[in-house]
Design an enzyme around this catalytic site. Structure first.
Site, PDB file in Angstrom:
ATOM      1  N   ARG A   1      23.874 -42.992  23.851  1.00 57.05           N
ATOM      2  CA  ARG A   1      23.084 -43.919  23.042  1.00 57.05           C
ATOM      3  C   ARG A   1      23.799 -45.264  22.964  1.00 57.05           C
ATOM      4  NH1 ARG A   1      21.895 -44.509  16.580  1.00 57.05           N
ATOM      5  NH2 ARG A   1      20.207 -45.999  16.832  1.00 57.05           N
ATOM      6  N   HIS A   2      23.036 -46.330  22.874  1.00 55.76           N
ATOM      7  CA  HIS A   2      23.600 -47.681  22.787  1.00 55.76           C
ATOM      8  C   HIS A   2      24.445 -47.853  21.523  1.00 55.76           C
ATOM      9  CE1 HIS A   2      20.707 -48.643  19.633  1.00 55.76           C
ATOM     10  NE2 HIS A   2      19.763 -48.117  20.387  1.00 55.76           N
TER      11      HIS A   2
ATOM     12  N   HIS B   1      18.447 -44.816  24.389  1.00 60.63           N
ATOM     13  CA  HIS B   1      18.282 -44.814  22.943  1.00 60.63           C
ATOM     14  C   HIS B   1      18.653 -43.433  22.404  1.00 60.63           C
ATOM     15  CE1 HIS B   1      16.038 -48.599  23.560  1.00 60.63           C
ATOM     16  NE2 HIS B   1      15.643 -47.989  24.666  1.00 60.63           N
TER      17      HIS B   1
END
Length: 637
Positions: free
Chosen positions: A378-379, A564
């Site tokens: 995930r970012h 995401h």
């Protein structure tokens, strides 16, 4: 978790909370059943009542398993309480019919989401759950053997099944003549259990059935019926009468399984080991703060707090214990079937023996390079996550220029073709998000892992995260970032009736991102539809991740996918051959995935399947930092 937020769990409270349940089943121990399994446990110094409890809880397989159970439950506040297991007898299919039924289970869950039938393996219920005192369990096995032996000659070699469908139920009914024979066997077992084990067993007297789907959405009925017609009930099958048990205290609880290791930070927290199961009462969570739940560990019996995002919801039957089974078509003696195959067969499914694995050393990671692997990340922290939806107004001048009002705002923003307003729904990383990304990249470099390709969502925060990870890996010049719009966030969660304006490849290159212009994505940027349905979203991700894996068939290293929080579920589950979660469960799980959360999959060359394994680096955990205004410290303000 802060210890002062949660009251310290006391054993006395645990016992007091279950007094009513124990009172219902309490009775004095009657005659003991002396067996070779009990003697070694008594020789180790364990009291008879706890030794018998351990044997019942482990299916009376070996004294070693029972001893291990007792050691794990040494701090169990309910260890001495006289509450027995609940037992039930099921007629379970095996062979080709079972394989077809399991295929239906998977497809129905993938196409029509989860329904009540998915909570249990394929079966025909022969009796309701009943209790049996721990010292009488061996007698219960004898009751099953006697009933089976008596009915062996008349039990049907083929059990005819007829498909039945209604607005909330789909399944196979057993035809009357054959159903009478099966009901007679259930009645005989109930009679033998009453005589030998002093149990009150209520055999099934209603229509015998094998449920395929139950309490599903009405608009899914036609799809489920089409899938059910592919299951031919005449397929070869050996039917087994199988005795299972469960812990009666947790019948209406949710069952969670630990996905990751967790070491408690406070005395009232539970340790997590991947594979551990926990029972959680969703109605008793007032004391738990956000992201935490109160549960009881099946492995230790202890009650405490655990981080919910380290777990996943699993089937009710995953914690049931298989005791004995009687296979009619083989006429095998029950004693030869003391679940010698129970370690490889559990709840009607085939499970390979666990393979020990350690990812803690560089040698182990370098060995993993020989396999194709996928790391989904995930970012990092996004700026609007900290400063809210109005973050852009806080950092914009009246003439539309950017300035830095707080150190957690980035030093600058990349240039975009239109105006600064395009960042509103495509926010950048915060300064802490940049730090998180670099920290993760540094850890990946130290681990010795070999990244061979990188794919990212077109969202700016994801491209930035990929860039900073590659910089720490010293790969930012050598490796181009492939932008795949197909792994973009579920558009239903995005604000507005149109998809956000995302940076083009030319804009990204101009902003000094080393992106590939040769890569042909599974889904072009223009194909993203606003407010797509959940099924459209998960299908998009499944197609995209399949395309990503196929784009690097020769890479026997690690493919990095930066997306995401939702990508950790929607991209990993297709690889593992798992159907999508229920949309409500999906939304609840995803919101708890932290920045730089990771899932790591390896391809098993022998089976050609993907396995979820421990990530190559540890998690990144940190606390919040509130806004501070120095003016508040001036006297008089």
């Amino acid at each position: 978790m802060n210890a002062d937020v949660k009251p310290v769990c006391r054993q006395e409270e645990m016992a007091a909370g279950e007094t009513q349940v124990y009172a219902k089943v309490h009775s004095k121990l009657k005659g003991r059943c002396t067996t070779s399994l009990l003697d070694p446990l008594l020789g180790m110094g364990f009291p008879a009542h706890t030794a018998l409890k351990a044997l019942a809880a482990t299916g009376r397989k070996t004294a070693e398993e029972a001893a291990e159970w007792l050691h794990c439950h040494c701090n169990d506040p309910s260890l001495d309480d006289p509450i027995p297991q609940e037992y039930a007898l099921f007629l379970c299919p095996t062979g080709p019919l079972l394989e077809k039924l399991q295929e239906f289970w998977r497809e129905s869950k993938r196409q029509c989401t989860k329904n009540r039938a998915h909570e249990v393996f394929p079966h025909i219920t022969l009796c309701d759950f009943f209790t049996c005192e721990d010292q009488k369990v061996e007698c219960l096995y004898e009751a099953l053997k006697r009933a089976g032996d008596r009915m062996l000659g008349s039990f049907p070699s083929v059990v005819p099944l007829v498909l039945h469908s209604s607005i909330s139920y789909l399944g196979f009914f057993v035809t009357d003549s054959h159903a009478d024979v099966i009901r007679e066997f259930a009645m005989m077992f109930a009679t033998e259990a009453a005589v030998l084990a002093d149990c009150t067993v209520k055999p099934c007297t209603k229509q015998l059935h094998l449920t395929l789907a139950h309490k599903f959405y009405p608009h899914h009925q036609r799809t489920l019926e089409q899938l059910a017609r592919a299951v031919h009930p005449g397929l070869s099958c050996q039917w087994t009468a199988t005795l299972y048990s469960r812990d009666m205290r947790f019948v209406h609880y949710q069952t969670l399984k630990a996905l990751f290791q967790y070491k408690p930070q406070n005395v009232d927290e539970l340790p997590l080991t991947p594979g551990d199961h926990f029972f959680v009462d969703p109605t008793q969570q007032e004391e738990a703060s956000e992201g935490w739940v109160i549960g009881v560990s099946q492995r230790t019996g202890c009650r405490g707090f655990l981080p919910e995002n380290y777990t996943e919801r699993v089937r009710e039957c995953d914690t049931w214990v298989k005791h004995r089974m009687y296979t009619f078509s083989l006429a095998m003696d029950l004693n030869s079937r003391k679940d010698g195959d129970a370690s490889s067969r559990r709840n009607g499914e085939i499970h390979p023996p666990p393979r020990p694995r350690s990812m803690g050393s560089i040698q182990a990671l370098q060995g993993a390079i020989l396999r194709k692997s996928v790391l989904v990340v995930r970012h990092g922290e996004r700026v609007d996550q900290i400063f809210g939806k109005s973050w852009l107004q806080q950092c914009s001048t009246p003439d539309g220029k950017y300035y830095r009002p707080d150190l957690n705002f980035p030093c600058s923003l990349p240039r975009r073709g239109n105006s600064i307003k395009d960042f509103e729904n495509d926010p950048p990383l915060s300064s802490c998000g940049i730090f998180q990304s670099r920290t993760a990249g540094e850890a990946l470099l130290s681990s010795g892992i070999q990244i061979t390709s990188v794919f990212t969502s077109p969202a700016l925060r994801c491209v930035q995260t990929a860039k900073h990870i590659l910089e720490e890996l010293k790969l930012e010049k050598k490796m181009k970032i492939k932008v795949e719009p197909g792994i973009y966030e579920w558009t239903k969660w995005e604000a507005g009736k149109t998809t956000p304006t995302l940076m083009t490849l030319d804009e990204l290159k101009e902003a000094n991102f080393n992106v590939s212009t040769d890569y042909r994505p599974a889904f072009p940027l223009a194909s993203l539809m606003p407010a797509e349905s959940y099924h459209e979203y998960v299908d998009r991700c499944a197609v995209s991740v399949e395309h990503i894996v196929s784009c690097c068939p020769q890479d026997m290293g690690v493919t990095l996918i930066v997306g995401h929080g939702s990508a950790l579920d929607s991209c990993i589950r297709p690889l593992l051959g798992l159907p999508p979660r229920d949309s409500a469960d999906f939304a609840q799980l995803v919101r708890k995935i932290p920045s730089l959360g990771m899932c790591f999959c390896e391809e098993n060359k022998e089976g050609g399947k993907w396995e979820l394994v421990a990530p190559p680096v540890k998690t990144l955990t940190h606390g919040s930092n509130s806004a501070f205004n120095w003016k508040n410290w001036i006297p008089g303000n």
